[in-house]
Design a protein around this motif. Structure first.
Motif, short mmCIF file in Angstrom:
data_model
loop_
_atom_site.label_atom_id
_atom_site.label_comp_id
_atom_site.label_asym_id
_atom_site.label_seq_id
_atom_site.Cartn_x
_atom_site.Cartn_y
_atom_site.Cartn_z
N LEU A 89 0.84 -1.19 0.00
CA LEU A 89 0.00 0.00 0.00
C LEU A 89 0.88 1.24 0.00
O LEU A 89 1.73 1.42 0.87
N LEU A 129 0.74 5.15 0.32
CA LEU A 129 -0.16 6.20 0.78
C LEU A 129 0.50 7.56 0.72
O LEU A 129 1.72 7.67 0.85
N LEU A 134 -1.95 10.50 5.06
CA LEU A 134 -2.61 9.26 5.45
C LEU A 134 -1.65 8.31 6.16
O LEU A 134 -2.02 7.63 7.10
N SER A 135 -0.43 8.28 5.71
CA SER A 135 0.57 7.43 6.36
C SER A 135 0.77 7.85 7.81
O SER A 135 0.86 7.02 8.71
N LYS A 156 -1.45 9.40 9.72
CA LYS A 156 -2.66 9.05 10.48
C LYS A 156 -2.69 7.56 10.81
O LYS A 156 -3.06 7.17 11.90
N ILE A 157 -2.28 6.73 9.86
CA ILE A 157 -2.26 5.29 10.11
C ILE A 157 -1.21 4.96 11.16
O ILE A 157 -1.43 4.10 12.03
N ASP A 158 -0.07 5.63 11.13
CA ASP A 158 0.95 5.42 12.15
C ASP A 158 0.44 5.81 13.53
O ASP A 158 0.68 5.12 14.52
N GLU A 159 -0.31 6.92 13.62
CA GLU A 159 -0.89 7.33 14.89
C GLU A 159 -1.89 6.29 15.39
O GLU A 159 -1.92 5.96 16.57
N GLN A 160 -2.72 5.78 14.49
CA GLN A 160 -3.71 4.78 14.87
C GLN A 160 -3.03 3.49 15.33
O GLN A 160 -3.45 2.86 16.29
N ALA A 161 -1.97 3.10 14.65
CA ALA A 161 -1.24 1.90 15.04
C ALA A 161 -0.61 2.09 16.42
O ALA A 161 -0.62 1.17 17.24
N HIS A 162 -0.08 3.27 16.67
CA HIS A 162 0.50 3.55 17.99
C HIS A 162 -0.57 3.46 19.07
O HIS A 162 -0.34 2.87 20.14
#
Length: 67
Positions: free
Chosen positions: A17, A19, A23-24, A26-32
């Motif tokens: 993927l 991105l 977006l990358s 935001k996804i890193d924040e969500q994963a954290h």
């Protein structure tokens, strides 16, 4: 019939993927946040006495018999 395998064979397709930076991030924040939640739940689970592990995981949650 002894043949040595030179490399590991991989089957299938691995999609990657790509991105945009926003977006990358935001996804890193969500994963954290997900890892932090898992760590907290795991620590809570380890601190629970053994006799409480077999009942409701959190009596204050709706749907638990103690609620």
């Amino acid at each position: 019939m002894s043949e040595q395998v030179v490399g590991k064979r991989q089957f299938g397709h691995k999609a990657r993927l790509v991105l945009p930076a926003v977006l990358s991030f935001k996804i890193d924040e969500q994963a954290h946040a997900a890892r932090a939640m898992w760590n907290l739940l795991h620590a809570w689970w380890l601190m629970m006495p053994g006799e409480k592990l077999h009942g409701c995981p959190a009596p204050e949650l709706p749907g638990c018999p103690a609620h």
